[in-house]
Scaffold this motif. Structure first.
Motif, PDB file in Angstrom:
ATOM      1  N   VAL A 303      11.559   0.190  -4.380  1.00  0.00           N
ATOM      2  CA  VAL A 303      11.209   0.308  -2.974  1.00  0.00           C
ATOM      3  C   VAL A 303       9.690   0.224  -2.834  1.00  0.00           C
ATOM      4  CG1 VAL A 303      11.301   1.774  -0.926  1.00  0.00           C
ATOM      5  CG2 VAL A 303      13.236   1.727  -2.531  1.00  0.00           C
ATOM      6  N   PRO A 304       9.170  -0.687  -2.002  1.00  0.00           N
ATOM      7  CA  PRO A 304       7.724  -0.777  -1.811  1.00  0.00           C
ATOM      8  C   PRO A 304       7.193   0.450  -1.069  1.00  0.00           C
ATOM      9  CG  PRO A 304       8.851  -2.768  -1.033  1.00  0.00           C
ATOM     10  CD  PRO A 304       9.897  -1.715  -1.242  1.00  0.00           C
ATOM     11  N   VAL A 305       5.907   0.724  -1.222  1.00  0.00           N
ATOM     12  CA  VAL A 305       5.304   1.846  -0.511  1.00  0.00           C
ATOM     13  C   VAL A 305       5.314   1.594   0.996  1.00  0.00           C
ATOM     14  CG1 VAL A 305       3.885   2.568  -2.461  1.00  0.00           C
ATOM     15  CG2 VAL A 305       2.993   0.889  -0.845  1.00  0.00           C
ATOM     16  N   ALA A 306       5.310   0.335   1.398  1.00  0.00           N
ATOM     17  CA  ALA A 306       5.444  -0.073   2.795  1.00  0.00           C
ATOM     18  C   ALA A 306       6.169  -1.406   2.813  1.00  0.00           C
ATOM     19  CB  ALA A 306       4.077  -0.189   3.479  1.00  0.00           C
ATOM     20  N   LYS A 307       6.709  -1.783   3.964  1.00  0.00           N
ATOM     21  CA  LYS A 307       7.568  -2.957   4.041  1.00  0.00           C
ATOM     22  C   LYS A 307       6.928  -4.217   3.455  1.00  0.00           C
ATOM     23  CE  LYS A 307       9.718  -6.157   7.251  1.00  0.00           C
ATOM     24  NZ  LYS A 307       9.835  -6.614   8.642  1.00  0.00           N
TER      25      LYS A 307
END
Length: 365
Positions: A303-307
């Motif tokens: 999962v990325p830290v933000a989109k």
């Protein structure tokens, strides 16, 4: 091509929608150099709002001609929905979309007032029905598509230029300037293109170019709208179910499994985590099959830290990165390994049991 389009426009005049007094319902906008915001505003009205189906387009800056129009966008210096006036250039204008900071352009204004109706119809609902799904898509399409046009037309940069300069950041290469705004802008005539001597013919040629631009940006809008209605919105239920079951695979809820078929998950995951901030630790790995068949291989994605970030919350172990097949089996201690990307953001295994073991091992390292 432009001439034939102008002729077709004239031939279709008799078929245009009539107002109560028998004259064609007209949408007015400015003539001259056109931009993406009014091109899309006109498209949304004519193609998605039944009232404007077949409406005449009047491109002028003549106040008298604009006053005679049923609706005016991007010109006239007036924002008054009760009079169907949607301009944003006046000094007093400062309207933005709910919860967003960017000042609206004519595209944003039309979307603000008609977007919910457009989306409800796309969902097969009554035009005035305002349920949760309509609101979700309305906000998402604005953030993912319309806001960029608003920012472009109002001269708002993606990044604060002062902060960029202070940080010494510069582009490494040209991105070609291919934005939504540039896509429409390049359909304007070049400075040295021949112009008909007859003013009416010159205006007809310019209007034909605008029609092409309006259709072009409208096609992109339709693709965006269809994606969020037909793919993104149905994925919400899939992701919500997986999010609720994540403790089945890790006691702290750090592994989420999409069973049966992968679906767009990032937006929905972040939203679910925001809605349930006390539901445990954040999801670090998402597992999903490559295709919806029993023999499908499985993927593990960080999962990325933000989109839109390339930084993962917890990348796959550095020792695994760049290895494949038997070599990766030996290094990871998990049989059936297929690969781990060199950056550690994604990997794969031949089975669900194998990819789950990769995730559990990665959590412990």
């Amino acid at each position: 091509m432009l001439r034939s389009l102008a002729l077709r426009m004239a031939e279709n005049a008799a078929k245009r929608l009539k107002t109560d007094n028998g004259s064609p319902l007209a949408i007015g906008t400015h003539n001259g150099h056109f931009h993406a915001d009014e091109a899309l505003a006109v498209y949304m009205l004519r193609q998605h709002v039944p009232t404007y189906s077949g409406a005449q387009l009047v491109r002028t800056r003549d106040p008298a001609r604009l006053e005679a129009c049923h609706t005016v966008v991007d010109v006239g210096g007036e924002y008054d929905p009760s009079r169907n006036r949607y301009d944003h250039h006046q000094r007093s204008f400062g309207t933005s979309f709910p919860g967003r900071p960017t000042k609206l352009s004519s595209a944003g204004l039309v979307y603000l007032h008609f977007g919910r109706e457009i989306i409800a119809r796309r969902l097969g609902l009554a035009a005035d029905e305002d349920n949760e799904s309509v609101g979700l898509v309305w906000r998402k399409v604005y953030e993912s598509f319309i806001e960029a046009l608003d920012a472009h037309d109002n001269g708002v940069s993606v990044y604060d230029p002062t902060l960029l300069a202070a940080a010494g950041l510069q582009k490494r290469f040209s991105d070609g300037g291919f934005t939504l705004g540039a896509m429409v802008g390049r359909l304007n005539p070049n400075w040295n293109d021949p112009v008909p001597e007859d003013p009416a013919a010159a205006q007809a040629a310019e209007d034909a170019r605008f029609e092409l631009a309006s259709t072009r940006i409208g096609e992109e809008f339709d693709r965006e709208l269809d994606y969020y209605v037909r793919a993104w919105l149905p994925a919400r239920e899939v992701v919500a179910e997986a999010f609720a079951a994540r403790s089945d695979y890790d006691g702290e809820g750090r592994i989420m499994v999409l069973k049966g078929q992968s679906a767009p998950w990032k937006d929905h995951l972040y939203n679910l985590e925001e809605q349930q901030p006390d539901s445990g630790k954040k999801v670090l790995y998402v597992l999903y099959p490559e295709k919806p068949t029993p023999d499908a291989k499985w993927r593990i994605q960080c999962v990325p830290v933000a989109k839109d970030s390339f930084e993962s919350r917890k990348p796959l172990p550095e020792a695994w990165r760049g290895f494949r097949d038997e070599d990766l089996d030996g290094i990871s201690g998990v049989s059936g390994s297929v690969f781990v990307h060199a950056s550690g953001f994604i990997g794969g295994n031949k089975t669900f049991e194998g990819v789950l073991a990769m995730a559990q091992k990665a959590l412990a390292l």
